[in-house]
Design a protein around this motif. Sequence first.
Motif, PDB file in Angstrom:
ATOM      1  N   ILE A   1       0.787  -1.395   0.026  1.00 23.95           N
ATOM      2  CA  ILE A   1      -0.032   0.042   0.074  1.00 23.95           C
ATOM      3  C   ILE A   1       0.886   1.273  -0.028  1.00 23.95           C
ATOM      4  O   ILE A   1       0.469   2.262  -0.752  1.00 23.95           O
ATOM      5  N   ARG A   2       1.740   1.244   0.867  1.00 24.39           N
ATOM      6  CA  ARG A   2       2.970   2.397   0.901  1.00 24.39           C
ATOM      7  C   ARG A   2       3.396   2.786  -0.479  1.00 24.39           C
ATOM      8  O   ARG A   2       3.657   3.790  -0.803  1.00 24.39           O
ATOM      9  N   SER A   3       3.724   1.464  -1.171  1.00 21.26           N
ATOM     10  CA  SER A   3       4.206   1.812  -2.616  1.00 21.26           C
ATOM     11  C   SER A   3       3.277   2.398  -3.627  1.00 21.26           C
ATOM     12  O   SER A   3       3.813   2.988  -4.521  1.00 21.26           O
TER      13      SER A   3
ATOM     14  N   ARG B   1      -8.444 -10.674   5.107  1.00 16.89           N
ATOM     15  CA  ARG B   1      -9.325 -10.163   3.861  1.00 16.89           C
ATOM     16  C   ARG B   1      -9.774  -8.509   4.260  1.00 16.89           C
ATOM     17  O   ARG B   1     -10.030  -7.951   3.525  1.00 16.89           O
ATOM     18  N   VAL B   2     -10.161  -8.651   5.453  1.00 19.43           N
ATOM     19  CA  VAL B   2     -10.814  -7.269   6.196  1.00 19.43           C
ATOM     20  C   VAL B   2      -9.999  -6.120   6.166  1.00 19.43           C
ATOM     21  O   VAL B   2     -10.125  -4.853   5.461  1.00 19.43           O
ATOM     22  N   ALA B   3      -8.551  -6.436   6.418  1.00 18.46           N
ATOM     23  CA  ALA B   3      -7.579  -5.443   6.226  1.00 18.46           C
ATOM     24  C   ALA B   3      -7.420  -5.006   4.872  1.00 18.46           C
ATOM     25  O   ALA B   3      -7.294  -3.762   4.265  1.00 18.46           O
ATOM     26  N   GLN B   4      -7.476  -5.803   3.899  1.00 17.94           N
ATOM     27  CA  GLN B   4      -7.219  -5.795   2.372  1.00 17.94           C
ATOM     28  C   GLN B   4      -8.434  -4.735   1.755  1.00 17.94           C
ATOM     29  O   GLN B   4      -8.400  -3.781   1.397  1.00 17.94           O
TER      30      GLN B   4
ATOM     31  N   MET C   1      -7.990  -1.068   3.246  1.00 18.12           N
ATOM     32  CA  MET C   1      -7.071  -0.318   2.744  1.00 18.12           C
ATOM     33  C   MET C   1      -7.525   0.168   1.182  1.00 18.12           C
ATOM     34  O   MET C   1      -6.953   0.941   0.805  1.00 18.12           O
ATOM     35  N   THR C   2      -8.268  -1.001   0.547  1.00 18.97           N
ATOM     36  CA  THR C   2      -8.730  -0.772  -0.942  1.00 18.97           C
ATOM     37  C   THR C   2      -9.494   0.736  -0.674  1.00 18.97           C
ATOM     38  O   THR C   2      -9.700   1.574  -1.483  1.00 18.97           O
TER      39      THR C   2
ATOM     40  N   ARG D   1      -9.069   4.411  -2.521  1.00 13.87           N
ATOM     41  CA  ARG D   1      -9.988   4.600  -3.306  1.00 13.87           C
ATOM     42  C   ARG D   1     -10.671   6.034  -3.001  1.00 13.87           C
ATOM     43  O   ARG D   1     -11.325   6.808  -4.005  1.00 13.87           O
ATOM     44  N   HIS D   2     -11.032   5.940  -1.803  1.00 19.87           N
ATOM     45  CA  HIS D   2     -12.122   7.080  -1.323  1.00 19.87           C
ATOM     46  C   HIS D   2     -11.677   7.934  -0.172  1.00 19.87           C
ATOM     47  O   HIS D   2     -12.093   9.045   0.093  1.00 19.87           O
ATOM     48  N   GLY D   3     -10.113   7.906   0.159  1.00 18.67           N
ATOM     49  CA  GLY D   3      -9.367   8.599   1.040  1.00 18.67           C
ATOM     50  C   GLY D   3      -8.943   9.985   0.266  1.00 18.67           C
ATOM     51  O   GLY D   3      -8.980   9.761  -1.114  1.00 18.67           O
TER      52      GLY D   3
END
Length: 278
Positions: free
Chosen positions: A156-158, A184-187, A190-191, A195-197
């Motif tokens: 995610i940082r990349s 899976r929840v963490a995935q 982060m998605t 997308r929305h942050g």
Amino acid sequence: MRRVLWSLLIAGLSDPASLVSLVAANALMPWLVGRYTTARKAHVDELRHRREAELRDAQAEMAAAVAKERETIAVELHVVSHHVSAIGVHATAARLNLAPHPLTDNGAVRTSLTAVEKSSQAAMVDLRRLLSLLHEGDGSPDQPGLAMLPDLFDGIRSSGLQVTYVVYDTPHPLPRAIDTTLYRVAQEMMTNALRHGDGKPARVELDYSGDRIGLTARNRIVPGADPVAGNSPSAGFGIGLEGMRKRAEALGGSAAFGIVSDGLYWESNVTIPLGGAS
């Protein structure tokens, strides 16, 4: 017994014919009882065997139906994997063919394309694991878990989103179902943050304390935006939230989502009791 014999003797002396009839009746009764017992046992055995055969047939039908459904899902996933693979291939080709431009800095574009490559590669790993699981029909020891969260956050940082990861209390082994579900929840968290942050740093907290384990993610959002209400580019956002909720509830847990801190942050929280799965 002595009284019975004396009764037979007295009856025989007074009426020999009655004695013969009485002896015959007493001899026939045990035979009738034995025949009835044998017949009833045979009937009960037949019912039991029939019931066992019906159960075997029902189990076989269920297994066949499950196998057919698994095969259908596997075919669909196989098609999806081809599309994901194509995404990775095209992202790689675009990055390699991106020529330097004297007036434009392509560094940000290259970074985004590299993130697409890595995401597609990670998705392919997950798809192959799921396909293997569907074909094998049993649990796979290679299912991802919380131990892989640092690798997930590195990816995610990349992509440009800085993630702070904090663990409260001492980590300890978890049931595989809980371990995989939280990954899976963490995935999904982060998605949603990507997308929305608003691109500002996100924070993820994993809490092992007590008899429940909690996973919380918080990221900044565009001021005034409400992803759920629809005044932000959030296509599919509700589906992802509902997916997290269902994953948690399947293990006896709960999920909560919403805007916090005067509308500046979006927070997602999933809590699962440690006795929710074995």
